[in-house]
Design an enzyme around this catalytic site. Structure first.
Site, short mmCIF file in Angstrom:
data_model
loop_
_atom_site.label_atom_id
_atom_site.label_comp_id
_atom_site.label_asym_id
_atom_site.label_seq_id
_atom_site.Cartn_x
_atom_site.Cartn_y
_atom_site.Cartn_z
NE ARG A 1 54.68 48.42 -21.50
CZ ARG A 1 53.69 48.20 -20.85
NH1 ARG A 1 52.69 48.93 -20.78
NH2 ARG A 1 53.78 47.15 -19.99
NE ARG A 2 53.24 46.27 -17.30
CZ ARG A 2 53.53 44.69 -17.29
NH1 ARG A 2 54.59 44.38 -16.42
NH2 ARG A 2 52.94 43.86 -18.04
NE ARG B 1 57.77 40.34 -12.54
CZ ARG B 1 58.09 41.27 -13.28
NH1 ARG B 1 57.42 42.11 -13.54
NH2 ARG B 1 59.22 41.33 -13.76
CE LYS C 1 55.73 41.23 -21.97
NZ LYS C 1 54.86 42.16 -20.97
CG ASP C 2 60.18 38.87 -23.76
OD1 ASP C 2 59.88 39.75 -23.33
OD2 ASP C 2 60.19 37.82 -23.38
CB CYS D 1 62.25 45.21 -25.52
SG CYS D 1 63.69 44.15 -26.40
NE ARG E 1 64.56 40.59 -13.94
CZ ARG E 1 65.55 39.83 -14.46
NH1 ARG E 1 66.90 40.34 -14.33
NH2 ARG E 1 65.30 38.76 -15.11
#
Length: 331
Positions: free
Chosen positions: A129-130, A157, A81-82, A244, A151
């Site tokens: 997106r989230r 996180r 996905k990166d 992305c 981040r």
């Protein structure tokens, strides 16, 4: 005389090291050659700026690709996905192994599920997106949440939740699986609630385009279904002209298998599947406006068929106003 070790370039994060280590083990088994990990620091790892500001998740890829082109490493492992959607001519995407669980997950305080979070709950995520999809879901179901941009690596996180700064954080199931922390998940978000990032859960193994022997060897790790699915998803992303870090979700799956595979049902693997479904979503980060569409067609047998599946769905989404929902369009 033992063969020279293959040099596998990887980012230094715990997750990157874990997934690269797993790939290294498989490559050793397939080729019979030793594999050594070469740690490379990327700009995305040292910068504290928001990803969208420094060029999206592609900043994690550039240093690895540069090392490949300079011949300092023989192959590299990326989170797919990166990867930017354009493939450099000097490099080959030699393998896309079987995909891990593509879903997003919640790690929340007091083992809460997403829908049980208290009013005004603060949910951390770095992905537009989230944010877009969580806010849209909350709006549609009368939930009151605040999405907070964050981040940092997985440890950082999750610590926000343990320290009480946030009520929950959203992470990728695949990453937590790969570092052995999936038991900390308090809720798996159905892809009907939040579509993952294009390519989420899949890895990309890249090497020099002119190294035919290595391409053939790494090709043993390739999974044709996963490759077709992520090719369709990334084609959708490219056709939307979105980078992305844009608020685009996409998932190509095999409808008869999706539910059993999400449940981890081993019986699902043996079924013959004829159709692939591609779903795409784009929305404003506050969740007020969304374009969400899907299409189903024969499982792509060629790269071009997979590209066409994504491009066609993107065309429909653009016709419904998707371009206006993405803010800054990537050049």
């Amino acid at each position: 005389m033992t063969e020279k070790a293959l040099r596998l370039g990887t980012r230094r994060s715990k997750l990157a090291m874990a997934q690269s280590g797993q790939v290294a083990e498989t490559v050793r088994r397939v080729t019979g050659r030793p594999v050594e990990l070469v740690e490379i620091t990327t700009y995305g790892d040292v910068s504290r700026e928001a990803l969208a500001q420094i060029g999206g998740t592609g900043v994690f890829v550039t240093a690895l690709r540069d090392a490949l082109i300079r011949g300092e490493i023989d192959f590299a492992v990326h989170s797919l996905k990166d990867l930017p959607t354009t493939q450099p001519e000097e490099l080959a995407l030699a393998a896309v192994p079987v995909r891990e669980d593509p879903r997003d997950v919640i790690v929340a305080r007091d083992a809460l599920k997403f829908t049980d979070l208290p009013r005004g709950a603060r949910i951390g995520t770095g992905a537009p997106r989230r944010m877009a999809q969580l806010n849209a879901y909350a709006r549609a179901h009368g939930l009151d949440i605040e999405t907070v941009p964050i981040r940092g690596n997985v440890d950082t996180r999750i610590r926000y939740v343990h320290d009480g700064e946030l009520d929950a954080v959203v992470l990728a199931a695949a990453g937590l699986n790969r570092i052995g922390r999936i038991d900390e998940v308090t809720d798996f978000l159905s892809v009907d609630t939040v579509l993952p990032a294009p390519g989420q859960g899949a890895l990309a193994i890249e090497c020099a385009a002119d190294d035919a022997d290595l391409i053939a060897a790494l090709g043993e790790l390739d999974d044709p279904f996963t490759r077709a699915a992520v090719t369709a998803e990334r084609s959708l992303l490219a056709a939307l002209e979105a980078g992305c870090s844009a608020p685009v979700g996409a998932l190509a799956d095999l409808p008869p298998l999706s539910a059993p595979l999400e449940r981890g049902d081993p019986q699902a693997d043996g079924q013959i599947v004829k159709e692939m479904r591609l779903r795409g979503v784009v929305g404003t980060t506050d969740g007020t406006r969304m374009v969400q569409l899907s299409t189903t067609g024969p499982v792509p047998q060629t790269h071009d068929q997979a590209l066409a599946l994504g491009r066609d769905l993107a065309t429909e989404m653009l016709a419904q106003g998707a371009a206006g929902l993405m803010g800054e369009r990537a050049q």
